[in-house]
Design a protein around this motif. Structure first.
Motif, PDB file in Angstrom:
ATOM      1  N   ALA A  13       0.762  -0.945   0.043  1.00  0.00           N
ATOM      2  CA  ALA A  13       0.085  -0.002  -0.014  1.00  0.00           C
ATOM      3  C   ALA A  13       1.033   1.326  -0.042  1.00  0.00           C
ATOM      4  CB  ALA A  13      -0.929  -0.001   1.043  1.00  0.00           C
ATOM      5  N   ASP A  14       1.939   1.123   0.409  1.00  0.00           N
ATOM      6  CA  ASP A  14       2.927   2.122   0.259  1.00  0.00           C
ATOM      7  C   ASP A  14       3.536   2.746  -0.969  1.00  0.00           C
ATOM      8  OD1 ASP A  14       4.726   0.266   0.419  1.00  0.00           O
ATOM      9  OD2 ASP A  14       6.127   1.318   1.639  1.00  0.00           O
ATOM     10  N   ALA A  15       3.244   1.779  -1.895  1.00  0.00           N
ATOM     11  CA  ALA A  15       4.171   2.147  -3.126  1.00  0.00           C
ATOM     12  C   ALA A  15       3.339   3.609  -3.873  1.00  0.00           C
ATOM     13  CB  ALA A  15       3.750   0.918  -4.067  1.00  0.00           C
ATOM     14  N   ALA A  16       4.165   4.111  -4.754  1.00  0.00           N
ATOM     15  CA  ALA A  16       3.921   5.318  -5.433  1.00  0.00           C
ATOM     16  C   ALA A  16       4.040   5.286  -6.841  1.00  0.00           C
ATOM     17  CB  ALA A  16       4.599   6.644  -4.908  1.00  0.00           C
ATOM     18  N   ALA A  62      -7.636  15.926   1.388  1.00  0.00           N
ATOM     19  CA  ALA A  62      -7.398  17.524   1.723  1.00  0.00           C
ATOM     20  C   ALA A  62      -5.773  17.580   1.919  1.00  0.00           C
ATOM     21  CB  ALA A  62      -7.925  17.893   3.257  1.00  0.00           C
ATOM     22  N   ALA A  63      -4.976  16.550   1.821  1.00  0.00           N
ATOM     23  CA  ALA A  63      -3.767  16.725   2.192  1.00  0.00           C
ATOM     24  C   ALA A  63      -3.001  17.255   0.837  1.00  0.00           C
ATOM     25  CB  ALA A  63      -3.097  15.572   2.643  1.00  0.00           C
ATOM     26  N   TYR A  64      -3.737  16.917  -0.525  1.00  0.00           N
ATOM     27  CA  TYR A  64      -3.138  17.663  -1.693  1.00  0.00           C
ATOM     28  C   TYR A  64      -3.302  18.998  -1.905  1.00  0.00           C
ATOM     29  CZ  TYR A  64      -2.023  17.725  -6.532  1.00  0.00           C
ATOM     30  OH  TYR A  64      -1.725  17.959  -7.740  1.00  0.00           O
ATOM     31  N   ALA A 109       0.917  18.360  -1.198  1.00  0.00           N
ATOM     32  CA  ALA A 109       1.713  18.072  -0.045  1.00  0.00           C
ATOM     33  C   ALA A 109       3.154  18.759  -0.034  1.00  0.00           C
ATOM     34  CB  ALA A 109       1.812  16.523   0.186  1.00  0.00           C
ATOM     35  N   ALA A 110       4.140  18.622   0.629  1.00  0.00           N
ATOM     36  CA  ALA A 110       5.313  19.259   0.741  1.00  0.00           C
ATOM     37  C   ALA A 110       6.163  18.695  -0.357  1.00  0.00           C
ATOM     38  CB  ALA A 110       5.900  18.998   1.958  1.00  0.00           C
ATOM     39  N   SER A 111       6.001  17.300  -0.864  1.00  0.00           N
ATOM     40  CA  SER A 111       6.985  16.867  -1.761  1.00  0.00           C
ATOM     41  C   SER A 111       6.097  16.229  -3.045  1.00  0.00           C
ATOM     42  CB  SER A 111       7.806  15.770  -1.259  1.00  0.00           C
ATOM     43  OG  SER A 111       7.229  14.671  -0.818  1.00  0.00           O
ATOM     44  N   PRO A 112       6.697  16.165  -4.171  1.00  0.00           N
ATOM     45  CA  PRO A 112       5.813  15.311  -4.981  1.00  0.00           C
ATOM     46  C   PRO A 112       5.275  13.893  -4.782  1.00  0.00           C
ATOM     47  CG  PRO A 112       7.813  16.552  -6.292  1.00  0.00           C
ATOM     48  CD  PRO A 112       7.876  16.481  -4.579  1.00  0.00           C
ATOM     49  N   GLU A 113       6.194  13.177  -3.821  1.00  0.00           N
ATOM     50  CA  GLU A 113       6.072  11.822  -3.420  1.00  0.00           C
ATOM     51  C   GLU A 113       4.565  11.807  -2.485  1.00  0.00           C
ATOM     52  OE1 GLU A 113       9.011  12.900  -3.678  1.00  0.00           O
ATOM     53  OE2 GLU A 113       9.739  11.649  -5.188  1.00  0.00           O
ATOM     54  N   MET A 114       4.647  12.760  -1.517  1.00  0.00           N
ATOM     55  CA  MET A 114       3.567  12.946  -0.683  1.00  0.00           C
ATOM     56  C   MET A 114       2.430  13.458  -1.346  1.00  0.00           C
ATOM     57  SD  MET A 114       5.814  14.653   2.712  1.00  0.00           S
ATOM     58  CE  MET A 114       4.225  14.811   3.621  1.00  0.00           C
ATOM     59  N   SER A 115       2.462  14.129  -2.472  1.00  0.00           N
ATOM     60  CA  SER A 115       1.194  14.649  -3.267  1.00  0.00           C
ATOM     61  C   SER A 115       0.616  13.596  -3.877  1.00  0.00           C
ATOM     62  CB  SER A 115       1.662  15.850  -4.150  1.00  0.00           C
ATOM     63  OG  SER A 115       2.146  16.925  -3.340  1.00  0.00           O
ATOM     64  N   MET A 134       0.596  10.435  -2.833  1.00  0.00           N
ATOM     65  CA  MET A 134       0.017   9.724  -1.822  1.00  0.00           C
ATOM     66  C   MET A 134      -1.373  10.272  -1.326  1.00  0.00           C
ATOM     67  SD  MET A 134       2.171   7.104  -1.593  1.00  0.00           S
ATOM     68  CE  MET A 134       1.746   6.182  -0.249  1.00  0.00           C
ATOM     69  N   ALA A 135      -1.656  11.434  -1.421  1.00  0.00           N
ATOM     70  CA  ALA A 135      -2.956  12.179  -1.026  1.00  0.00           C
ATOM     71  C   ALA A 135      -3.945  11.781  -2.021  1.00  0.00           C
ATOM     72  CB  ALA A 135      -2.802  13.550  -1.375  1.00  0.00           C
ATOM     73  N   TRP A 136      -3.671  10.770  -3.302  1.00  0.00           N
ATOM     74  CA  TRP A 136      -4.786  10.292  -4.072  1.00  0.00           C
ATOM     75  C   TRP A 136      -5.041   8.773  -3.882  1.00  0.00           C
ATOM     76  CZ3 TRP A 136      -7.141  13.429  -8.100  1.00  0.00           C
ATOM     77  CH2 TRP A 136      -6.629  14.361  -8.204  1.00  0.00           C
ATOM     78  N   PRO A 137      -6.220   8.315  -4.038  1.00  0.00           N
ATOM     79  CA  PRO A 137      -6.516   7.000  -3.772  1.00  0.00           C
ATOM     80  C   PRO A 137      -5.421   6.072  -4.674  1.00  0.00           C
ATOM     81  CG  PRO A 137      -8.413   8.118  -3.937  1.00  0.00           C
ATOM     82  CD  PRO A 137      -7.490   9.124  -4.356  1.00  0.00           C
ATOM     83  N   MET A 138      -5.297   6.292  -5.740  1.00  0.00           N
ATOM     84  CA  MET A 138      -4.392   5.179  -6.521  1.00  0.00           C
ATOM     85  C   MET A 138      -2.729   5.577  -6.354  1.00  0.00           C
ATOM     86  SD  MET A 138      -5.714   2.562  -8.045  1.00  0.00           S
ATOM     87  CE  MET A 138      -4.572   2.425  -9.438  1.00  0.00           C
TER      88      MET A 138
END
Length: 711
Positions: free
Chosen positions: A91-94, A123-125, A127-133, A135-139
Motif C-alpha cells: 500500500a505504500d507504493a507510489a 485535503a492533504a493535496y 503536499a510538501a513533496s511530489p511523493e507525498m502529493s 500519496m494524497a490520491w487513492p491510486m
C-alpha cells in the motif's frame, strides 16, 4: 502560394500536441505513461522499498499473483515483458514513470471506470513533496493534464470533442477585446468560428475588420485563454478604446469536473487575465474567472482575488508542475488572505466515452530463452535486440553464439581497441572518461547468491546510466563489459578506496564511464554524488536483497568518481603487455645517464681525496714559524728500518771542528760580557756614596733604578 503554406503550417502547429517542444508556444504534452484497457499503464511502475519480486509470463499472471499472495498486502503490480520479472507492491507504493521504460503496471483489481476520471484527492493535496502529493490520491498517482480526455494513441494527439458550448459572445454583450491571440488563415469552406470549434487548442476567436486592404481577419488562441478581454489594457498600461471586434466568442470544449475547491491560497505561476476593477460585484468577477479557465483545456487551476483580480493557469505562459507541491501552493502568503474563490478542475469529454481515453494495444508476453548452455568459445558475437543485460542464461536481449572468427572478424580484432592474448581470448579496450566506485555499507556480499549478484550488477548499471544521462552501453565493468558493474566484497576493517574507509561489512561496485567529454564527466560526477542517487541505490538494494541472507535492511551508500588514466582503458583480465620500443629506448637513456653521472661522481671524489692534506692534531710539535708538523713526518718506521726524518737529520748534523769553533766563540762572548759587567759596578758604588742610598728593605726607587742600570 504563401497563404496556403501559412495555412498548412498553422494546421500542423495546432494539431501537433505530442509535447516535443518544437512549437513556439507550450502545448499540452501527451502523457508518457499510456493507459491501456482502462486499467494498465505502459512505461510506468509502482515503486516501494518493500515490494516482492517474482516471475510471470503475462501481465495477467502477474496480476493474479498480486491478488493471491499472502506474504504482503499487494495492491499494485509491475510486469517487465523483456525479462519476465513481476513486482508485487504494497500500500505504500507510489506511481512513477522513472526507470520504467518497457514496464507495465496497474492495480490488483481493474476498475470499471478508469480511476483517473473518478478519483478525488484528499485535503492533504498538495503536499510538501511530489511523493507525498501522490500519496494524497487513492491510486497514489496524480492524474496528468488531460488524462481523462479522448486520445489518438497512434498519432499521439488529443481528439476533438463533439460537445461544444459558447460561454461568452459579443452578440450577448461580451466585449471580446482579448489580447494574446494569433492570426489564423481559415481553410476554404470554414469560418473563423467553425475552425475554432474543431481545434481543441482554441478557446477564443475574433473577427477583426482591416481597412487597408479591406478584409476580415481571423484571430484565435492557441492553448491559452487570452487576457484583458473586458478592457483591452495594453502592456504599457493604457487602454485601447478604439478596438472593437466584428464578432468574438469564447468556447468551452467538453465538460469540467471539479477536483478541489480553493480559497485563501496563493498559487505561484498563474497568469493575471483581468484586474479587480472591471466588475463591481465580486460574484460576477468569480464567475467570469471560472468561465475563462473552463474554456481552456490547458487550465486546471484558477483563483479570484478581491485585491488583484483573476488568475488562471495559462500553459503558453507557464505550466504548473504535476503533481503540485506546497512550494507553489502557499496558504500563508500575504496574497492568500485576499483570495475569495478558486478551483482545481479536470476536463472531460463524456460524449466519446471512457474507452476513448485508453489504448487497446496488446501487452506482450515474456518469451524464455530457447537455450541456456555454457560453451567455451574463443570469439563471441553479440547481437543486441533490447537493452543489453549480459546474462544470456537468465535474461533476454543478449544472444551469444560460438563461431570461428571470419577473415573480417579477424581483421577487426587487429584494429586499435582490440587485443588478443595467447590463449585466444579477446580483450577489448575502451575509451574511458572516468572510473568510479559505488560503496554500499552494511551488507555482506558473500551472503548474496550469484544470480542476485548478476541482477544487482545490471541494476546498478541502469541506475548509473539513467542518472548520468548515458546509455547502458556506456557503463562498463572492470573488464570493459557494458551494461554491468563489478561487485567486490571486502573484509571488515579493510579500506574500500583511499577516500572511503569503513569498519562495517559491505561491498563496492566498480564501474567505468565511456568518454563523452569534459562536460559529461562534470555532470556525471555531480549526479552520482547527489542524495537523490544515493536514495535510489538504497531503495533498489534493499528491495533486491530482501529475500536473501543479506537481508533487506537499508544500507549506507557513497560514491566517488575520478578522471580516467591511460591504463584504465585496458580490461582488468587482460594479460600484462610487453613494453613498447619507445618505452625501452626511454628507460635505456635514463639508465645510461645515471651510469655516467655515477662515474663522474667517483672520479671527482678520488681527485678531491688525493689533493687534501691531512694534518695531525695529536702531535703538536711546533716549528720555528709556529705551524704544526705534517702527519707524514711523524709516521713511525717499520721494525728494523730508519725513518726518513732521522736520515735527514743525520745528513745535516755539524762536524766536530764546527762544534769546537762554536764553543770557542761562546767562551769569547762570555768573557766580553764579564768585562762589561766589571766596568759598570764602580759607577754604581760611587753614585751610592755621593748621596744615593737604598732603603733598608732594598726596594726604594733609586735603588731599583741602579739595579736596573747595572743589569
Amino acid at each position: 502560394m504563401l497563404r496556403w503554406a501559412l495555412l498548412i503550417f498553422t494546421s500542423v502547429e495546432v494539431l501537433a500536441l505530442d509535447g516535443d517542444g518544437s512549437t513556439k508556444a507550450n502545448v499540452a504534452r501527451f502523457p508518457q505513461a499510456e493507459l491501456i484497457d482502462g486499467c494498465f499503464y505502459k512505461n510506468a511502475r509502482y515503486f516501494s522499498p518493500f515490494s516482492q519480486r517474482t516471475n510471470a509470463t503475462t501481465i495477467y499472471e502477474c496480476q493474479k499473483k498480486c491478488v493471491s499472495t499472502s506474504e504482503i498486502k499487494c495492491l499494485y503490480f509491475g510486469f517487465w515483458p523483456s525479462t519476465g520479472v513481476c513486482y508485487l507492491a504494497p500500500a505504500d507504493a507510489a506511481f512513477t514513470a522513472y526507470l520504467s521504460e518497457g514496464a507495465y503496471t496497474g492495480p490488483a483489481v481493474c476498475p470499471e471506470i478508469p480511476t483517473v476520471c473518478t478519483e478525488i484527492p484528499t485535503a492533504a493535496y498538495p503536499a510538501a513533496s511530489p511523493e507525498m502529493s501522490k500519496m494524497a490520491w487513492p491510486m497514489h498517482m496524480t492524474p496528468p493534464k488531460l488524462s481523462c480526455w479522448p486520445k489518438d494513441f497512434i498519432g499521439k494527439r488529443y481528439k476533438s470533442c463533439p460537445t461544444m458550448t459558447v460561454v461568452e459572445d459579443t452578440a450577448t454583450g461580451w466585449p471580446g477585446k482579448c489580447l494574446g491571440l494569433r492570426e489564423v488563415l481559415v481553410p476554404y469552406g470554414e469560418t473563423c468560428q467553425s475552425w475554432c470549434e474543431k481545434q481543441i487548442a482554441c478557446s477564443v476567436w475574433q473577427e477583426v475588420e482591416q481597412k487597408n486592404p479591406k478584409q476580415t481577419l481571423c484571430y484565435q488562441t492557441f492553448w491559452s485563454p487570452g487576457y484583458n478581454c473586458y478592457a483591452r489594457i495594453l502592456d504599457n498600461g493604457t487602454e485601447d478604446l478604439s478596438f472593437k471586434p466584428v464578432r468574438a466568442q469564447r468556447i468551452m470544449h467538453g465538460e469540467v469536473r471539479v477536483l478541489k475547491k480553493l480559497s485563501f491560497v496563493h498559487i505561484d505561476g498563474l497568469k493575471n487575465v483581468f484586474d479587480e476593477n472591471y466588475f463591481a460585484k465580486h460574484d460576477d468577477g468569480v464567475q467570469a474567472c471560472r468561465t475563462i479557465c473552463y474554456s481552456d483545456l490547458g487550465c486546471q487551476w484558477w483563483t479570484y482575488s478581491r485585491a488583484r483580480g483573476c488568475y488562471v493557469e495559462d500553459i503558453s505562459y507557464q505550466a504548473l508542475p504535476v503533481p503540485l507541491t506546497t512550494a507553489s501552493f502557499q496558504v500563508f502568503a500575504r496574497e492568500a488572505k485576499e483570495v475569495l474563490d478558486g478551483e482545481y478542475i479536470q476536463h472531460q469529454c463524456k460524449e466519446l466515452g471512457y474507452a476513448a481515453i485508453s489504448s487497446t494495444q496488446e501487452i506482450p508476453s515474456y518469451t524464455p530463452p530457447t537455450s541456456a548452455t555454457t560453451t567455451t568459445i574463443t570469439t563471441t558475437e553479440v547481437t543486441e535486440a533490447e537493452p543489453t543485460t549480459h546474462a544470456a542464461a537468465t535474461t533476454q536481449g543478449l544472444f551469444v553464439r560460438p563461431s570461428a572468427p571470419s577473415p573480417s572478424a579477424a581483421s577487426e580484432l587487429n584494429k586499435p581497441g582490440h587485443a588478443q592474448s595467447s590463449e585466444g581470448v579477446t580483450h577489448v579496450t575502451a575509451s574511458v572518461m572516468g572510473v568510479g566506485a559505488l560503496v554500499v555499507k552494511g551488507i555482506d556480499l558473500n551472503l548474496v547468491p550469484s544470480s542476485i549478484r548478476s541482477d544487482l550488477s545490471q541494476r546498478y548499471a541502469a541506475l548509473i546510466a539513467t542518472n548520468t544521462g548515458l546509455s547502458r552501453a556506456d557503463v562498463l565493468d572492470v573488464n570493459n563489459k557494458d551494461g554491468q558493474v563489478t561487485l567486490e566484497p571486502w573484509q571488515t576493517g579493510a579500506p574500500i578506496v583511499r577516500r572511503l574507509q569503513t569498519t562495517e561489512p559491505g561491498f563496492k561496485a566498480v564501474f567505468k564511464l565511456s568518454d563523452k567529454g569534459e562536460e559529461s564527466f562534470a555532470a556525471a560526477q555531480q549526479a552520482l554524488t547527489s542524495e537523490r542517487f544515493y536514495m535510489e541505490v538504497q531503495a533498489e538494494t534493499s528491495q533486491m536483497l530482501k529475500h536473501t541472507l543479506a537481508g533487506g535492511q537499508t544500507p549506507k551508500v557513497e560514491a566517488v568518481l575520478r578522471k580516467a588514466q591511460p591504463s584504465d582503458s585496458q580490461p582488468a583480465n587482460a594479460p600484462p603487455q610487453g613494453t613498447s620500443h619507445a618505452n625501452a629506448e626511454l628507460w635505456l637513456f635514463i639508465l645510461g645517464f645515471i651510469l655516467v653521472a655515477l662515474i663522474i661522481a667517483v672520479l671527482i671524489w678520488l681527485f678531491m681525496g688525493a689533493s687534501v692534506k691531512k694534518v695531525s692534531f695529536t702531535k703538536k710539535a711546533e716549528t720555528k714559524q709556529g705551524q704544526f708538523r705534517k702527519l707524514g713526518d711523524e709516521e713511525e718506521p717499520e721494525y728494523g728500518q730508519v725513518s726518513k726524518a732521522k736520515k735527514k737529520d743525520a745528513a745535516q748534523s755539524p762536524t766536530r771542528r764546527q762544534i769546537e769553533e762554536a764553543e770557542m766563540r761562546a767562551v769569547q762572548l762570555a768573557s766580553r760580557l764579564s768585562e762589561e759587567v766589571d766596568e759598570v759596578r764602580p759607577l754604581d758604588a760611587s753614585s751610592l756614596q755621593s748621596g744615593g742610598s737604598c732603603a733598608p728593605d732594598g726596594f726604594s726607587t733609586e735603588c731599583l733604578a741602579n739595579r736596573q742600570r747595572v743589569t
